[in-house]
Design an enzyme around this catalytic site. Structure first.
Site, PDB file in Angstrom:
ATOM      1  N   ASP A  60      -2.780 -10.526  -2.368  1.00 29.52           N
ATOM      2  CA  ASP A  60      -3.348 -10.076  -1.102  1.00 29.52           C
ATOM      3  C   ASP A  60      -4.845  -9.814  -1.283  1.00 29.52           C
ATOM      4  OD1 ASP A  60      -2.072  -8.622   1.618  1.00 29.52           O
ATOM      5  OD2 ASP A  60      -3.988  -7.763   0.995  1.00 29.52           O
TER       6      ASP A  60
ATOM      7  N   HIS B 233      -6.398  -7.290  -0.341  1.00 28.40           N
ATOM      8  CA  HIS B 233      -6.550  -5.879  -0.660  1.00 28.40           C
ATOM      9  C   HIS B 233      -5.757  -5.536  -1.920  1.00 28.40           C
ATOM     10  CE1 HIS B 233      -6.955  -6.100   3.832  1.00 28.40           C
ATOM     11  NE2 HIS B 233      -8.051  -5.420   3.532  1.00 28.40           N
TER      12      HIS B 233
ATOM     13  N   ASP C 133      -4.302 -13.013   3.679  1.00 30.77           N
ATOM     14  CA  ASP C 133      -5.566 -12.522   4.211  1.00 30.77           C
ATOM     15  C   ASP C 133      -6.754 -12.799   3.292  1.00 30.77           C
ATOM     16  OD1 ASP C 133      -4.421 -10.766   2.421  1.00 30.77           O
ATOM     17  OD2 ASP C 133      -4.496  -9.027   3.743  1.00 30.77           O
TER      18      ASP C 133
ATOM     19  N   HIS D 253       0.815  -1.213   0.000  1.00 34.09           N
ATOM     20  CA  HIS D 253       0.000   0.000   0.000  1.00 34.09           C
ATOM     21  C   HIS D 253       0.851   1.266   0.000  1.00 34.09           C
ATOM     22  CE1 HIS D 253      -3.619  -2.316   0.396  1.00 34.09           C
ATOM     23  NE2 HIS D 253      -3.335  -2.756   1.607  1.00 34.09           N
TER      24      HIS D 253
END
Length: 338
Positions: free
Chosen positions: A193, A195, A282, A158
């Site tokens: 991931d 996200h 995740d 990120h």
């Protein structure tokens, strides 16, 4: 498999983050390291400390201004009377071209996208050595290892060139990919991931020499919200070199593997000769973020499909949070590669 980790990566111990207006315990805790290390060792990984590549490879993708901020902001912040122990912004500019203030509070707002990336006394050293772990694993792959694992914590996908966010400070996957590219390789970054890898996308969005591919829960109602749509394909020289594959919330193994097939075909078409896997665990069905429903066996199948490319693979740890299956998920993935 060679694996890399530095003890200083445990020095970042964030206490809180804000979700839905509520201050909650931060899930990106140092305890993740022990669980992930055990999971990697169960798959046969042998850990060694990373070597220090210095600031050059980090500054190849992050601005000097931002790196100065990360290295100096905490002591500056603590000089503010009554300041909290952690640097957490309370104001943000509406554009990156806004005035760059001298104030520590103002600079925190400029360089921290959200409240999920608090900076404390051990944050800079942990992020720095997390990046060095990714670089050391990249060097192992460039030197002939078929696969290597970097236990990067804090994670990085990120983080933009000058912006922290979502538990991330330095973009470990991007730093490693750029280091590989500078040595004559043609890297593709595959982000699995839950996200979207918005920082990684941002680093390479106008470039055609590094392919970025991300499978993630649809950001329409999921972090990071503003990035990760399918129509984001790159700009300028990078047009067509970014592929986003947003998935419906609750997508299971079958749906995930179908999308992964599309991702792998794009990597083949790019002519990559090395794959950097930004590995978020995740996406698992029991992860606290509850975005997708990949099973532990699903991670083995995902890794086996990636191994089917027949390319060297650098695995860079991203998300995956404390829950009973976390270590076993990493074991399953690393075994699937081999």
């Amino acid at each position: 498999m060679r694996a890399f980790l530095d003890a200083r990566q445990a020095g970042h111990d964030p206490q809180m983050f804000m979700a839905n207006g509520v201050m909650l315990p931060n899930p990106e805790k140092p305890e993740r390291i022990a669980v992930l290390r055990a999971g990697a060792e169960a798959a046969g990984a042998v850990f060694e400390p990373p070597r220090d590549f210095g600031m050059g490879p980090i500054a190849a993708v992050h601005t000097a201004e931002y790196l100065t901020f990360l290295e100096t902001i905490h002591p500056r912040w603590k000089r503010i009377e009554g300041a909290a122990e952690e640097v957490i912004p309370n104001i943000h500019p509406d554009r990156r071209q806004a005035n760059y203030p001298k104030s520590a509070v103002g600079q925190a707002g400029y360089h921290q996208a959200d409240t999920a990336c608090p900076i404390a006394s051990g944050t800079w050293a942990a992020a720095y050595w997390s990046a060095q772990s990714a670089l050391s694993a990249a060097e192992a792959v460039a030197g002939g290892a078929g696969a290597a694992y970097a236990l990067c914590r804090p994670p990085g996908h990120h983080a933009f060139a000058d912006l922290a966010g979502g538990f991330c400070f330095l973009n470990n996957s991007g730093i490693a990919a750029e280091w590989l590219r500078a040595r004559g390789l043609r890297p593709a970054i595959l982000d699995v991931d839950v996200h979207h890898g918005n920082g990684t996308q941002g680093l390479f969005y106008t470039r055609g020499d590094v392919l970025t591919v991300s499978l993630h829960a649809d950001p329409e109602r999921f972090y990071p919200f503003f990035w990760g749509a399918a129509q984001e394909r790159g700009e300028g020289a990078g047009l067509g070199f970014n592929l986003n594959l947003p998935l419906a919330r609750g997508t299971d193994d079958a749906g995930y593997l179908a999308a992964l097939g599309t991702a792998l075909q794009r990597i083949r078409s790019f002519g990559a000769d090395v794959v950097v896997v930004a590995l978020g665990l995740d996406a698992h069905e029991d992860d606290p973020f509850q975005g997708l429903r990949v099973t532990t066996e699903g991670f083995t199948r995902i890794a086996a499909a990636i191994a089917g490319l027949g390319l060297p693979v650098l695995v860079v740890q991203e998300g995956g949070y404390l829950q009973p299956a976390l270590g076993g998920n990493l074991t399953a993935f690393l075994r699937g590669l081999g």
